[in-house]
Enzyme design. Structure first.
Site, short mmCIF file in Angstrom:
data_model
loop_
_atom_site.label_atom_id
_atom_site.label_comp_id
_atom_site.label_asym_id
_atom_site.label_seq_id
_atom_site.Cartn_x
_atom_site.Cartn_y
_atom_site.Cartn_z
N LYS A 162 0.44 -1.15 -0.20
CA LYS A 162 0.34 0.22 0.23
C LYS A 162 0.35 1.40 0.38
O LYS A 162 0.24 2.08 -0.29
CB LYS A 162 -0.94 0.20 1.36
CG LYS A 162 -0.16 0.20 2.43
CD LYS A 162 -1.35 0.46 3.98
CE LYS A 162 -0.85 0.55 5.11
NZ LYS A 162 -0.11 1.52 5.03
N THR A 163 1.91 1.34 0.69
CA THR A 163 2.58 2.78 0.77
C THR A 163 3.21 3.06 -0.85
O THR A 163 3.09 3.80 -1.06
CB THR A 163 4.24 2.22 1.93
OG1 THR A 163 2.99 2.04 3.47
CG2 THR A 163 4.89 3.77 2.13
N GLN A 165 -7.90 -5.36 8.94
CA GLN A 165 -6.61 -4.86 9.96
C GLN A 165 -7.18 -3.38 11.07
O GLN A 165 -6.61 -2.75 11.70
CB GLN A 165 -5.07 -4.52 9.37
CG GLN A 165 -4.58 -5.78 8.27
CD GLN A 165 -3.64 -5.60 7.68
OE1 GLN A 165 -2.32 -5.10 8.81
NE2 GLN A 165 -3.45 -5.74 6.96
#
Length: 715
Positions: free
Chosen positions: A35-36, A249
């Site tokens: 995701k980063t 999460q």
């Protein structure tokens, strides 16, 4: 910059996310899916290909570390100076806005930002000025109340009147006035004031909506109400918000995070495009299959399934133990065996409750294996543990001045800083200890008013602890001193996740006393004196240094965002994990399952899960069954190292919860039974006519009821 320079190393869903158009986009980014990378490459695409000015990008994340990493990677990709870009945390960007627009926000130009400690001191002063008893209105509790209301976007005048919170609301009003008068702004105020300034100033709002056509948000599942509203306000009717998150999460509900903000985004942002990133680059097929199987049992989630092109990997090792000491012994044996091929830094031991670390720490120390407690203190360095030990130190030696000072303020007992200073001055002049000094001040009537009552009660309390702990076993001494200290009652009044953790740690001291064996003969030193020496020796500088190769110990919450080749998950027992508290809270069990999903996906290759058949909890032997989450992992993924056979035969069938079970929708629901009254459904097991529900009734306790023979009315 050429498009392929940005897209070259990305998979298809990542490319789709990076090149998505001007509509709102929600990226469902599973654990370890990059995701980063997507956020950074999206910003690079906007600037390098779409020719958006770097100063027209608004990118927000949750930690300064993540924000710095994002800025560094953008700078490296594009060769840009990122200092002036709006890339940072919610609080950091709100602070930047308020500095630029302090006049519109009604703030002084030189307003000061209060950190958590300064905020606590301000609240403490206000409580004192109102002559309120801190034992009934603990500053930390009032601080949490004020911050939680700000997180909801509520001023004191907007908080719903509640008889039980009337004084808290008044303290909030006083606090607002104090901060406004002194030009002070706390962390929650940064967001609330920023939101209010924008929403009340149409021209200013229009300017920033036009400027920030591209808003990017990391860890969107962890946003609270005011953060969500901030993004919605800045986006306007036609803004292109780009949010990345994973509702599976979301494990910070107790901090105000709302995982429902992800599904809410889909409904409230027009024409939202959803992109799923399901390829995991961290773990083996076995690890992901286990994680997918567990999380599939949560009903209210956005559907996705992690997969990987990596190898199958070894089975998950499941180890049954007689008790927590056997569990720690087996973990340390495995660490020693694996350390020959895997560095200690590559091993992590995860646990649900902070208190679990004590037994594991002791086992590591005995074998001289270096370790670090990530994101927290070692057991004997924790403030609440030191508080409890102070009373025991005074039971041994009433002239222990450091213990006297510590015990005098925790729990609060009306013995303020001035009174303590008077005792210290008198004791120094007379050449006596603080306890003797306090006693003499009382004896000679050199202290009066409220201070006299507070000192008299404290001296009497210490004398009572000393008298009632004499000639008792070590365990009984701990139980007595902790009970008489009032620490547990004080922490129970707070009713927060943090205070519950502190209670667990204080009560773990009783477990420590129960299992402690003095190193010296009884005639040389008492067991209590021996234990206190042991506690002192185990605190302080024994923890490994940051650069030393060492085993990592941490709670499952602290482990989020980290990864290790070898992971141990300790204490997989019902009541411990999932935690007992989660079974009586609506949505609590689902959050615990998400926490389990996070814990499993921290492992890159090897995963050891262990549980104990009995465990000392709050000084009592607790006989437990394996965690219900274990029965949600397919049998073929598990190698049972012990001979317990926990997942074989009918046991598995009785515990396995089918994801197709229609009755699963009852989980977390409030119901009414014609005999037992009102309760909450905390578990569902079995299929068809054999389906049964575990219900926590308000007056009758926990009961299992077969649904085919039971009529339950939803409330």
């Amino acid at each position: 910059m050429e498009p392929e320079d940005i897209l070259g190393q990305l998979n298809e869903p990542q490319r789709e996310a990076v090149t998505s158009g001007a509509n709102p986009v929600m990226v469902l980014a599973g654990a370890g899916s990059g995701k980063t990378r997507v956020l950074v490459h999206r910003i690079a695409w906007l600037i390098g290909v779409d020719n958006i000015s770097p100063f027209n990008v608004f990118a927000v994340t949750f930690t300064n570390k993540a924000a710095n990493e994002m800025r560094e990677r953008i700078s490296e990709m594009l060769g840009l100076e990122t200092r002036g870009m709006w890339v940072g945390t919610f609080h950091g960007l709100a602070h930047k806005f308020l500095r630029l627009h302090c006049k519109e926000a009604g703030l002084e130009q030189g307003f000061q930002v209060l950190d958590s400690g300064d905020q606590h001191r301000q609240i403490k002063k206000i409580i004192k000025e109102r002559r309120l008893d801190e034992s009934y209105y603990p500053p930390k509790e009032v601080q949490w109340f004020i911050n939680s209301q700000k997180d909801l976007g509520l001023r004191a005048k907007q908080v719903k009147e509640d008889a039980g919170k009337k004084q808290h609301i008044q303290l909030y009003r006083d606090y607002e006035k104090r901060c406004a008068r002194s030009g002070l702004v706390d962390f929650g105020e940064l967001l609330l004031c920023c939101y209010e300034t924008l929403s009340k100033n149409n021209d200013l709002l229009a300017h920033y909506q036009q400027r920030f056509k591209n808003i990017l948000v990391d860890e969107f599942q962890d946003t609270n109400e005011i953060q969500y509203q901030m993004i919605k306000l800045l986006s306007g009717e036609d803004g292109a918000a780009f949010v990345v998150g994973d509702d599976d999460q979301s494990i910070y509900r107790w901090r105000g995070a709302n995982s429902a903000n992800m599904s809410r985004f889909q409904k409230e942002f027009v024409d939202t495009r959803v992109i799923k990133m399901e390829q995991n680059y961290r773990s083996t097929k076995t690890i992901l299959a286990a994680a997918n199987a567990v999380i599939a049992n949560n009903d209210e989630r956005l559907e996705k399934t992690l997969w990987t092109s990596a190898e199958e990997g070894p089975q998950i090792k499941l180890v049954a133990n007689h008790d927590e000491y056997g569990e720690a012994h087996n973990i340390i044996d495995t660490i020693q065996a694996k350390s020959k091929s895997i560095g200690l830094n590559n091993m992590a031991v995860l646990y649900r409750s902070n208190a679990q670390s004590r037994v594991i720490e002791e086992a590591l120390l005995r074998q001289a294996i270096p370790y670090r407690v990530y994101g927290g203190f070692r057991f004997f360095d924790r403030a609440e543990v030191k508080d409890a030990l102070a009373y025991l130190r005074l039971a041994v030696n009433q002239n222990d001045d450091l213990a006297f000072e510590r015990a005098s303020s925790m729990p609060p007992k009306g013995l303020g800083a001035k009174t303590l200073s008077d005792i210290q001055s008198f004791a120094q002049t007379e050449g006596v200890s603080l306890f003797v000094g306090a006693s003499q001040l009382l004896e000679h009537s050199l202290i009066s008013g409220r201070a006299k009552n507070a000192v008299r009660d404290f001296v009497a309390q210490l004398q009572k602890i000393k008298n009632e702990t004499e000639n008792k076993s070590l365990k009984e001494q701990f139980e007595t001193a902790i009970h008489l200290s009032g620490l547990i009652n004080f922490l129970q009044q707070k009713k927060s996740e943090q205070s519950a953790t502190k209670i667990d740690n204080v009560m773990e001291l009783i477990n420590a006393a129960h299992g402690y064996r003095p190193l010296l003969d009884e005639d040389e030193i008492t067991p209590l004196e021996s234990f206190l020496s042991h506690a002192a020796l185990e605190s302080g500088d024994n923890q490994a240094s940051e650069w030393q190769d060492s085993v990592q110990l941490m709670t499952m919450h602290s482990a989020k965002g980290l990864e290790f080749p070898l992971v141990f998950i300790a204490g997989m027992e019902d009541g411990l994990f999932p935690h007992q508290r989660s079974q009586i809270e609506v949505g609590g069990l689902e959050e615990e399952r998400r926490l389990c999903y996070v814990a499993i996906t921290r492992s890159m290759r090897e995963l050891y899960i262990s549980y104990a058949n009995q465990r000392l909890i709050h000084g009592l032997t607790n006989y437990s069954r394996p965690s219900r989450f274990l029965y949600e992992i397919p049998e073929e993924l598990i190698d049972e190292v012990s001979n317990q056979g926990v997942l074989s035969g009918s046991t598995k069938k009785n515990h396995k919860r089918s994801s197709k079970n229609k009755s699963s929708s009852l989980l977390g629901q409030r119901i009414h039974h014609h005999v037992f009254g009102e309760g909450v459904v905390i578990a569902i097991e079995g299929d068809g006519d054999n389906t049964r529900a575990q219900i926590n009734f308000e007056t009758e306790g926990t009961k299992w009821l077969v649904l085919s023979y039971t009529k339950l009315n939803l409330m």
